[in-house]
Design a protein around this motif. Structure first.
Motif, PDB file in Angstrom:
ATOM      1  N   LEU A 133       0.828  -1.213   0.000  1.00 50.83           N
ATOM      2  CA  LEU A 133       0.000   0.000   0.000  1.00 50.83           C
ATOM      3  C   LEU A 133       0.863   1.265   0.000  1.00 50.83           C
ATOM      4  CD1 LEU A 133      -2.779  -0.787   2.662  1.00 50.83           C
ATOM      5  CD2 LEU A 133      -3.108  -0.518   0.194  1.00 50.83           C
ATOM      6  N   GLY A 134       2.094   1.126   0.504  1.00 52.76           N
ATOM      7  CA  GLY A 134       2.998   2.267   0.592  1.00 52.76           C
ATOM      8  C   GLY A 134       3.078   2.881   1.966  1.00 52.76           C
ATOM      9  N   ALA A 135       2.450   2.257   2.974  1.00 56.77           N
ATOM     10  CA  ALA A 135       2.481   2.797   4.334  1.00 56.77           C
ATOM     11  C   ALA A 135       3.899   2.720   4.898  1.00 56.77           C
ATOM     12  CB  ALA A 135       1.517   2.031   5.220  1.00 56.77           C
ATOM     13  N   LEU A 136       4.288   3.770   5.635  1.00 49.22           N
ATOM     14  CA  LEU A 136       5.618   3.853   6.226  1.00 49.22           C
ATOM     15  C   LEU A 136       5.565   3.538   7.717  1.00 49.22           C
ATOM     16  CD1 LEU A 136       6.867   7.215   4.607  1.00 49.22           C
ATOM     17  CD2 LEU A 136       7.355   4.878   3.835  1.00 49.22           C
ATOM     18  N   ASP A 137       6.499   2.745   8.178  1.00 48.08           N
ATOM     19  CA  ASP A 137       6.665   2.488   9.612  1.00 48.08           C
ATOM     20  C   ASP A 137       8.148   2.229   9.836  1.00 48.08           C
ATOM     21  OD1 ASP A 137       6.666   1.787  12.247  1.00 48.08           O
ATOM     22  OD2 ASP A 137       5.295   0.097  12.049  1.00 48.08           O
ATOM     23  N   PHE A 138       8.869   3.249  10.254  1.00 48.11           N
ATOM     24  CA  PHE A 138      10.324   3.145  10.319  1.00 48.11           C
ATOM     25  C   PHE A 138      10.780   2.119  11.350  1.00 48.11           C
ATOM     26  CE2 PHE A 138      14.634   4.548  11.513  1.00 48.11           C
ATOM     27  CZ  PHE A 138      15.224   4.539  10.262  1.00 48.11           C
ATOM     28  N   ALA A 139      10.184   2.167  12.555  1.00 45.02           N
ATOM     29  CA  ALA A 139      10.717   1.309  13.620  1.00 45.02           C
ATOM     30  C   ALA A 139       9.655   0.642  14.480  1.00 45.02           C
ATOM     31  CB  ALA A 139      11.660   2.125  14.516  1.00 45.02           C
ATOM     32  N   GLY A 167      18.605   2.601  20.199  1.00 42.26           N
ATOM     33  CA  GLY A 167      18.869   1.450  19.339  1.00 42.26           C
ATOM     34  C   GLY A 167      17.630   1.022  18.586  1.00 42.26           C
ATOM     35  N   PHE A 168      16.486   1.093  19.237  1.00 36.25           N
ATOM     36  CA  PHE A 168      15.198   0.738  18.654  1.00 36.25           C
ATOM     37  C   PHE A 168      14.961   1.529  17.366  1.00 36.25           C
ATOM     38  CE2 PHE A 168      10.528   0.450  18.693  1.00 36.25           C
ATOM     39  CZ  PHE A 168      10.281  -0.781  19.267  1.00 36.25           C
ATOM     40  N   ASN A 169      15.165   2.855  17.431  1.00 39.95           N
ATOM     41  CA  ASN A 169      14.867   3.720  16.292  1.00 39.95           C
ATOM     42  C   ASN A 169      16.063   3.920  15.367  1.00 39.95           C
ATOM     43  OD1 ASN A 169      12.289   3.942  17.240  1.00 39.95           O
ATOM     44  ND2 ASN A 169      12.424   6.065  17.872  1.00 39.95           N
ATOM     45  N   ALA A 170      17.192   4.335  15.904  1.00 41.47           N
ATOM     46  CA  ALA A 170      18.355   4.580  15.050  1.00 41.47           C
ATOM     47  C   ALA A 170      18.822   3.277  14.394  1.00 41.47           C
ATOM     48  CB  ALA A 170      19.487   5.203  15.859  1.00 41.47           C
ATOM     49  N   GLY A 171      18.761   2.184  15.136  1.00 39.33           N
ATOM     50  CA  GLY A 171      19.191   0.901  14.581  1.00 39.33           C
ATOM     51  C   GLY A 171      18.342   0.431  13.422  1.00 39.33           C
ATOM     52  N   SER A 172      17.115   0.952  13.328  1.00 37.88           N
ATOM     53  CA  SER A 172      16.227   0.538  12.238  1.00 37.88           C
ATOM     54  C   SER A 172      16.691   1.035  10.875  1.00 37.88           C
ATOM     55  CB  SER A 172      14.798   1.012  12.521  1.00 37.88           C
ATOM     56  OG  SER A 172      14.269   0.331  13.650  1.00 37.88           O
ATOM     57  N   ALA A 173      17.672   1.932  10.858  1.00 43.13           N
ATOM     58  CA  ALA A 173      18.297   2.311   9.583  1.00 43.13           C
ATOM     59  C   ALA A 173      19.136   1.164   9.028  1.00 43.13           C
ATOM     60  CB  ALA A 173      19.166   3.549   9.772  1.00 43.13           C
TER      61      ALA A 173
END
Length: 399
Positions: A154-160, A209-215
């Motif tokens: 669908l194109g939905a974004l969820d980074f982390a 780590g949860f958010n930055a690590g998701s890169a």
């Protein structure tokens, strides 16, 4: 393969791992003194049970080759093909590093739900629920969003993890409240606020780590996610403090700490897609939305003991929808509503709605079936005396 990226993802995995013990202290401090071990055990045991499931087959269900947009195959069951080579996710890291990182998300998500049915679910039922929920709710939703399933299409974004972790746990928590009913004594005064502070400190620390690590790489997107995480949490904490000061006539420490968690929740889906100034708006929206969601929950007399729905469910919805508003192409490569991309906003609203309905309905069904075949809640006498002693034969404090 990039050794710097690999090291970054492994360190981020360790940071996320410590969030589950952090959650144990956060929840443990909030419940009554006689039930602290019970709620902490529910978090710690998730580290064991979910890890075993992840290695056996739930990782494969979440991230295996797509089958019809709904579930992954069993290609990676028993960790087949999950080794030191670069895999299907992360272009510069071993597939095993991705496996480890995602495992930490799978561990903490069901543990988050436990705050809603605190002080009334027996341990046997919880263990069965933990297994079923991981297989039937978490794995499919992770596939839909991150594993190439239909929400991703669908194109939905969820980074982390705004939808996969927080909306799923928050609305599962709400379903559990309706199925399991109220405690005998619904008063909720934290028995140990220093534990609450320690728990939030570990959660906030691990959330980098949860958010930055998701890169999945040590790059500029990771730096943006790190900055946005801290700014949104700080903004929400200050916002909540002011709200509690104005509305409740006191600058509550528990309130400020809860506000920080709400900000961390809301920025999670947006962390690698928005600018730092947008993270301030998201943090403020989280403080307002989650604060009044908890007021509404109290007004409705829903016995969500530790306000999991108000913090994680509502916070996740706010963050997911606002990701579709504030996504900036200069940060994560996607434009949101403010940059003229209406389609992105619509996709995120649709993805949010699907996650809400699926998590609530699936959890309601799982718990209803369990309730039909076994005693899910502890009896009133055990609630009044001590769940720690009744369920585990131990007590947190010996006075």
């Amino acid at each position: 393969m990039n050794t710097g990226d690999t090291a970054f993802v492994l360190i981020s995995s360790a940071l996320v791992a410590i969030m589950t013990p952090g959650l144990a202290f956060f929840y443990g401090g909030l419940v009554k003194r006689k039930n602290v071990l019970t709620i902490m055990m529910q978090s710690f045991i998730s580290m064991g049970v979910v890890t075993v499931l992840w290695a056996l087959f739930t990782f494969s269900l979440a991230f295996g080759p797509d089958h019809g947009g709904y579930i992954g195959g069993l290609d990676y069951a028993l960790m087949h093909g999950v080794g030191m080579e670069i895999g299907a996710y992360g272009t510069t890291i071993p597939f095993l590093a991705f496996f480890i990182f995602q495992m930490m998300f799978a561990i903490i998500t069901p543990a988050l739900i436990t705050g809603a049915f605190a002080e009334r679910m027996n341990f046997t039922s919880y263990m069965i629920f933990l297994v079923l929920w991981s297989i039937l709710v978490y794995a499919p939703l992770a596939h839909w969003v991150w594993g190439g399933g239909f929400i991703a299409k669908l194109g939905a974004l969820d980074f982390a993890g705004g939808t996969v972790v927080h909306i799923s746990s928050g609305f599962a928590a709400l379903a559990s409240v309706f199925v399991l009913g109220k405690r005998k004594n619904t008063s909720q005064l934290p028995h140990n606020i220093p534990y609450v502070g320690l728990g939030v400190a570990l959660l906030w620390f691990g959330w980098y780590g949860f958010n930055a690590g998701s890169a999945l790489a040590a790059n500029g997107v990771a730096a943006a996610a790190f900055a946005n995480t801290d700014i949104a949490a700080s903004t929400a904490m200050v916002g909540w403090l002011l709200l509690s000061w104005i509305v409740d006539s006191r600058p509550s420490m528990v309130g400020a700490l809860t506000g920080a968690v709400a900000g961390l929740v809301a920025i999670t889906p947006a962390a690698g897609y928005v600018t730092p100034m947008a993270s301030i708006v998201i943090g403020l929206a989280a403080a307002l939305g989650c604060f009044y969601a908890m007021k509404f929950r109290a007004y409705m007399q829903w016995d969500d003991a530790l306000d999991v729905w108000g913090c994680h469910g509502v916070g996740g919805v706010i963050g997911s929808v606002l990701t579709g508003v504030f996504a900036a192409k200069s940060i994560g490569g996607f434009s949101g509503l403010l940059e003229g991309n209406t389609q992105q906003f619509v996709a995120n609203v649709e993805g949010t709605a699907i996650a809400v309905v699926f998590a609530f309905v699936a959890t309601y069904i799982i718990l209803s079936v369990l309730k039909a075949f076994m005693t899910v809640t502890v009896d009133v006498r055990e609630q009044q005396e001590s769940l720690d002693r009744a369920l585990h034969g131990e007590e947190a404090y010996d006075f």
